[in-house]
Each structure stands twice: as C-alpha cells, then as structure tokens.
Design a protein around this motif. Structure first.
Motif, PDB file in Angstrom:
ATOM      1  N   LYS A  29       0.836  -1.211   0.000  1.00 18.46           N
ATOM      2  CA  LYS A  29       0.000   0.000   0.000  1.00 18.46           C
ATOM      3  C   LYS A  29       0.867   1.256   0.000  1.00 18.46           C
ATOM      4  CE  LYS A  29      -4.142  -1.918   2.080  1.00 18.46           C
ATOM      5  NZ  LYS A  29      -5.077  -1.907   3.199  1.00 18.46           N
ATOM      6  N   LEU A  30       1.975   1.219   0.728  1.00 14.68           N
ATOM      7  CA  LEU A  30       2.890   2.367   0.737  1.00 14.68           C
ATOM      8  C   LEU A  30       3.534   2.562  -0.635  1.00 14.68           C
ATOM      9  CD1 LEU A  30       4.603   1.845   4.206  1.00 14.68           C
ATOM     10  CD2 LEU A  30       3.120   3.756   3.551  1.00 14.68           C
ATOM     11  N   VAL A  31       3.855   1.465  -1.294  1.00 17.72           N
ATOM     12  CA  VAL A  31       4.429   1.548  -2.636  1.00 17.72           C
ATOM     13  C   VAL A  31       3.411   2.152  -3.599  1.00 17.72           C
ATOM     14  CG1 VAL A  31       5.275   0.198  -4.601  1.00 17.72           C
ATOM     15  CG2 VAL A  31       6.071  -0.336  -2.293  1.00 17.72           C
ATOM     16  N   GLU A  32       2.165   1.694  -3.505  1.00 14.95           N
ATOM     17  CA  GLU A  32       1.114   2.219  -4.381  1.00 14.95           C
ATOM     18  C   GLU A  32       0.895   3.717  -4.171  1.00 14.95           C
ATOM     19  OE1 GLU A  32      -0.164   0.538  -6.914  1.00 14.95           O
ATOM     20  OE2 GLU A  32       1.049  -1.169  -6.266  1.00 14.95           O
ATOM     21  N   SER A  33       1.102   4.182  -2.940  1.00 12.99           N
ATOM     22  CA  SER A  33       0.955   5.613  -2.666  1.00 12.99           C
ATOM     23  C   SER A  33       2.266   6.371  -2.916  1.00 12.99           C
ATOM     24  CB  SER A  33       0.484   5.844  -1.230  1.00 12.99           C
ATOM     25  OG  SER A  33       1.489   5.461  -0.315  1.00 12.99           O
ATOM     26  N   GLN A  34       3.277   5.672  -3.434  1.00  9.34           N
ATOM     27  CA  GLN A  34       4.582   6.223  -3.792  1.00  9.34           C
ATOM     28  C   GLN A  34       5.342   6.808  -2.604  1.00  9.34           C
ATOM     29  OE1 GLN A  34       3.936   8.837  -7.136  1.00  9.34           O
ATOM     30  NE2 GLN A  34       3.484   7.139  -8.498  1.00  9.34           N
ATOM     31  N   ASP A  35       5.119   6.254  -1.430  1.00 16.60           N
ATOM     32  CA  ASP A  35       5.879   6.621  -0.233  1.00 16.60           C
ATOM     33  C   ASP A  35       7.035   5.624  -0.112  1.00 16.60           C
ATOM     34  OD1 ASP A  35       6.850   7.507   2.156  1.00 16.60           O
ATOM     35  OD2 ASP A  35       5.023   7.148   3.308  1.00 16.60           O
ATOM     36  N   TYR A  36       8.024   5.777  -1.006  1.00 12.21           N
ATOM     37  CA  TYR A  36       9.075   4.781  -1.145  1.00 12.21           C
ATOM     38  C   TYR A  36      10.012   4.708   0.059  1.00 12.21           C
ATOM     39  CZ  TYR A  36       7.443   4.758  -5.949  1.00 12.21           C
ATOM     40  OH  TYR A  36       6.663   4.671  -7.065  1.00 12.21           O
ATOM     41  N   ASP A  37      10.294   5.835   0.696  1.00 14.74           N
ATOM     42  CA  ASP A  37      11.209   5.812   1.841  1.00 14.74           C
ATOM     43  C   ASP A  37      10.613   5.025   3.010  1.00 14.74           C
ATOM     44  OD1 ASP A  37      13.212   7.286   0.568  1.00 14.74           O
ATOM     45  OD2 ASP A  37      12.281   9.200   1.125  1.00 14.74           O
ATOM     46  N   THR A  38       9.363   5.305   3.337  1.00 16.81           N
ATOM     47  CA  THR A  38       8.696   4.581   4.420  1.00 16.81           C
ATOM     48  C   THR A  38       8.536   3.108   4.058  1.00 16.81           C
ATOM     49  OG1 THR A  38       7.482   6.591   4.973  1.00 16.81           O
ATOM     50  CG2 THR A  38       6.670   4.543   5.924  1.00 16.81           C
ATOM     51  N   ALA A  39       8.174   2.845   2.811  1.00 15.61           N
ATOM     52  CA  ALA A  39       8.002   1.461   2.355  1.00 15.61           C
ATOM     53  C   ALA A  39       9.319   0.697   2.462  1.00 15.61           C
ATOM     54  CB  ALA A  39       7.494   1.433   0.921  1.00 15.61           C
ATOM     55  N   LEU A  40      10.409   1.334   2.075  1.00 13.75           N
ATOM     56  CA  LEU A  40      11.711   0.675   2.153  1.00 13.75           C
ATOM     57  C   LEU A  40      12.094   0.385   3.597  1.00 13.75           C
ATOM     58  CD1 LEU A  40      14.182  -0.400   0.678  1.00 13.75           C
ATOM     59  CD2 LEU A  40      15.156   1.906   0.795  1.00 13.75           C
ATOM     60  N   ASN A  41      11.861   1.337   4.476  1.00 14.13           N
ATOM     61  CA  ASN A  41      12.175   1.119   5.892  1.00 14.13           C
ATOM     62  C   ASN A  41      11.372  -0.043   6.469  1.00 14.13           C
ATOM     63  OD1 ASN A  41      14.096   3.141   6.052  1.00 14.13           O
ATOM     64  ND2 ASN A  41      12.611   4.693   6.652  1.00 14.13           N
ATOM     65  N   GLN A  42      10.080  -0.087   6.154  1.00 14.50           N
ATOM     66  CA  GLN A  42       9.242  -1.184   6.649  1.00 14.50           C
ATOM     67  C   GLN A  42       9.667  -2.520   6.042  1.00 14.50           C
ATOM     68  OE1 GLN A  42       5.029  -0.659   6.394  1.00 14.50           O
ATOM     69  NE2 GLN A  42       4.972   0.824   8.061  1.00 14.50           N
ATOM     70  N   LEU A  43       9.988  -2.495   4.761  1.00 15.55           N
ATOM     71  CA  LEU A  43      10.390  -3.732   4.094  1.00 15.55           C
ATOM     72  C   LEU A  43      11.700  -4.265   4.676  1.00 15.55           C
ATOM     73  CD1 LEU A  43       9.384  -5.551   1.761  1.00 15.55           C
ATOM     74  CD2 LEU A  43      11.074  -4.405   0.333  1.00 15.55           C
ATOM     75  N   LEU A  44      12.658  -3.380   4.881  1.00 17.94           N
ATOM     76  CA  LEU A  44      13.944  -3.813   5.442  1.00 17.94           C
ATOM     77  C   LEU A  44      13.794  -4.346   6.865  1.00 17.94           C
ATOM     78  CD1 LEU A  44      16.334  -1.060   4.046  1.00 17.94           C
ATOM     79  CD2 LEU A  44      16.098  -3.430   3.265  1.00 17.94           C
ATOM     80  N   SER A  45      12.823  -3.830   7.600  1.00 16.28           N
ATOM     81  CA  SER A  45      12.596  -4.327   8.956  1.00 16.28           C
ATOM     82  C   SER A  45      12.039  -5.754   8.950  1.00 16.28           C
ATOM     83  CB  SER A  45      11.660  -3.398   9.733  1.00 16.28           C
ATOM     84  OG  SER A  45      10.337  -3.507   9.261  1.00 16.28           O
ATOM     85  N   LEU A  46      11.472  -6.176   7.827  1.00 14.75           N
ATOM     86  CA  LEU A  46      10.915  -7.524   7.698  1.00 14.75           C
ATOM     87  C   LEU A  46      11.924  -8.540   7.175  1.00 14.75           C
ATOM     88  CD1 LEU A  46       7.532  -6.665   5.959  1.00 14.75           C
ATOM     89  CD2 LEU A  46       7.865  -7.326   8.336  1.00 14.75           C
ATOM     90  N   GLU A  47      13.087  -8.082   6.767  1.00 13.06           N
ATOM     91  CA  GLU A  47      14.035  -8.957   6.079  1.00 13.06           C
ATOM     92  C   GLU A  47      14.380 -10.222   6.863  1.00 13.06           C
ATOM     93  OE1 GLU A  47      18.110  -8.548   3.503  1.00 13.06           O
ATOM     94  OE2 GLU A  47      17.735  -7.083   5.083  1.00 13.06           O
ATOM     95  N   SER A  48      14.677 -10.104   8.141  1.00 12.10           N
ATOM     96  CA  SER A  48      15.063 -11.286   8.915  1.00 12.10           C
ATOM     97  C   SER A  48      13.902 -12.267   9.072  1.00 12.10           C
ATOM     98  CB  SER A  48      15.601 -10.871  10.285  1.00 12.10           C
ATOM     99  OG  SER A  48      14.604 -10.206  11.026  1.00 12.10           O
ATOM    100  N   VAL A  49      12.698 -11.765   9.143  1.00  9.47           N
ATOM    101  CA  VAL A  49      11.524 -12.635   9.277  1.00  9.47           C
ATOM    102  C   VAL A  49      11.245 -13.349   7.953  1.00  9.47           C
ATOM    103  CG1 VAL A  49       9.039 -12.660   9.735  1.00  9.47           C
ATOM    104  CG2 VAL A  49      10.525 -11.155  11.051  1.00  9.47           C
ATOM    105  N   ILE A  50      11.382 -12.636   6.862  1.00  9.49           N
ATOM    106  CA  ILE A  50      11.066 -13.176   5.542  1.00  9.49           C
ATOM    107  C   ILE A  50      12.088 -14.219   5.105  1.00  9.49           C
ATOM    108  CG2 ILE A  50      10.830 -12.576   3.087  1.00  9.49           C
ATOM    109  CD1 ILE A  50       8.446 -11.707   4.757  1.00  9.49           C
ATOM    110  N   ASP A  51      13.352 -14.032   5.486  1.00  7.22           N
ATOM    111  CA  ASP A  51      14.399 -14.966   5.051  1.00  7.22           C
ATOM    112  C   ASP A  51      14.086 -16.419   5.385  1.00  7.22           C
ATOM    113  OD1 ASP A  51      15.957 -13.085   3.808  1.00  7.22           O
ATOM    114  OD2 ASP A  51      17.291 -12.768   5.521  1.00  7.22           O
ATOM    115  N   GLY A  52      13.453 -16.665   6.498  1.00  8.66           N
ATOM    116  CA  GLY A  52      13.130 -18.035   6.891  1.00  8.66           C
ATOM    117  C   GLY A  52      11.722 -18.461   6.556  1.00  8.66           C
TER     118      GLY A  52
END
Length: 173
Positions: free
Chosen positions: A29-52
């Motif tokens: 939803k953040l990407v669709e609203s073009q809020d790329y900085d916030t979206a990137l921060n949220q996505l990077l915070s999920l990286e360790s959870v997503i890896d497994g």
C-alpha cells in the motif's frame, strides 16, 4: 503432553505467517501511494523474518523491493531484486509476479537508457556507461547495442580498460 506443546506451536506459526502477509500488504500500500522511503524502511525491517519464511513470501518481498528501488530510480538494486523474485518464483513453480516483473523491468530499462543519454549529454560518461551495461545485462541477446554504447561512453570518459573489455565482449558475441 505432545498435544499440549504441538497445538500452541501451530497457533504461533499460523500467526507468524498471517503477520508476514499483513506486513507485506502494508508495504504494498505504501508503494502504491509512492511513499518509497517509508516502504523501504518497513520492508527492510521484515528482512530477517522473511528470510526463513515460505518461498512465496520471499518472492513477494523481492518483488516489492524491486518496485521500491525502481520508484527511487536505483536501477541496479531494482533489477537485482526483480531477478531474485523471478528466480524464487521459478524455484517455487509459481509465476504470480512474472508478467508484472517483465513489464516493470522494460519500463525501468527505458528509464535507465534515457538517464544514460542525459548523463552522456552532461559529460558524466562513467555513469552513462554503468547504466547502459545494466540494461545490456538484463537481456544480452537483444540488448547488444547497449554494450556498444557503454563501450563508447567508457571511451568518452577515458576509461580505456573498461571500454576495451566491452569491445572484446562485443567481438566475442
């Protein structure tokens, strides 16, 4: 005893999967609203959870990363993320995002080419050469012209070693 430990474990696991899906939707939803900085921060915070997690969530993570980096005009990171998403999907036997990845990569390729032209006009030949090589590496069979243009930009930027490597690769095709 087994049931007492197994049932809570299953509940925790199902909540974890639901949480990943929910978090990825929030990033989308953040990407669709073009809020790329916030979206990137949220996505990077999920990286360790997503890896497994399951491959489908890993593919979605990489797909969203590609969209975010593409929106931020970080072409190299976007192409890398999209390639990773495509690879994960093929491992999983899925093609959920493949058509959209192809469409987005074509659009980003055109943007990278236009940016390379602009960089050449501004006499920033090294950046132009790097962008053109990125585009060439996406589809080496159909984008050989961009290898030649990258070599030409490298010559204009007086990076003769890089230009020679590009011309030799072009000769070997």
């Amino acid at each position: 005893m087994f049931k007492k430990t197994f049932i809570p474990f299953i509940l925790i696991l199902s909540l974890s999967v639901y949480g990943q899906k929910k978090e990825l939707k929030a990033v989308d939803k953040l990407v669709e609203s073009q809020d790329y900085d916030t979206a990137l921060n949220q996505l990077l915070s999920l990286e360790s959870v997503i890896d497994g997690s399951e491959l489908k969530y890993q593919a979605q993570y990489q797909f969203l990363a590609g969209k975010i980096y593409g929106g931020k005009k970080d072409f190299k990171a976007a192409f890398t993320a999209f390639d990773s998403a495509r690879e994960i999907e093929s491992e999983n036997g899925s093609s959920k995002h493949t058509a959209e990845i192809d469409k987005l990569m074509n659009g980003l390729s055109l943007e990278a080419i236009n940016k390379a032209i602009e960089e050449n006009q501004n006499e920033n030949y090294a950046e132009a050469s790097d962008l053109l090589i990125l585009v060439y590496n996406i589809d080496k069979e159909n984008n050989t012209d961009y290898l030649y243009y990258a070599a030409s930009s490298a010559v204009n930027g007086e990076n003769y070693d890089q230009a020679l490597a590009f011309y030799q690769e072009l000769r070997d095709l």
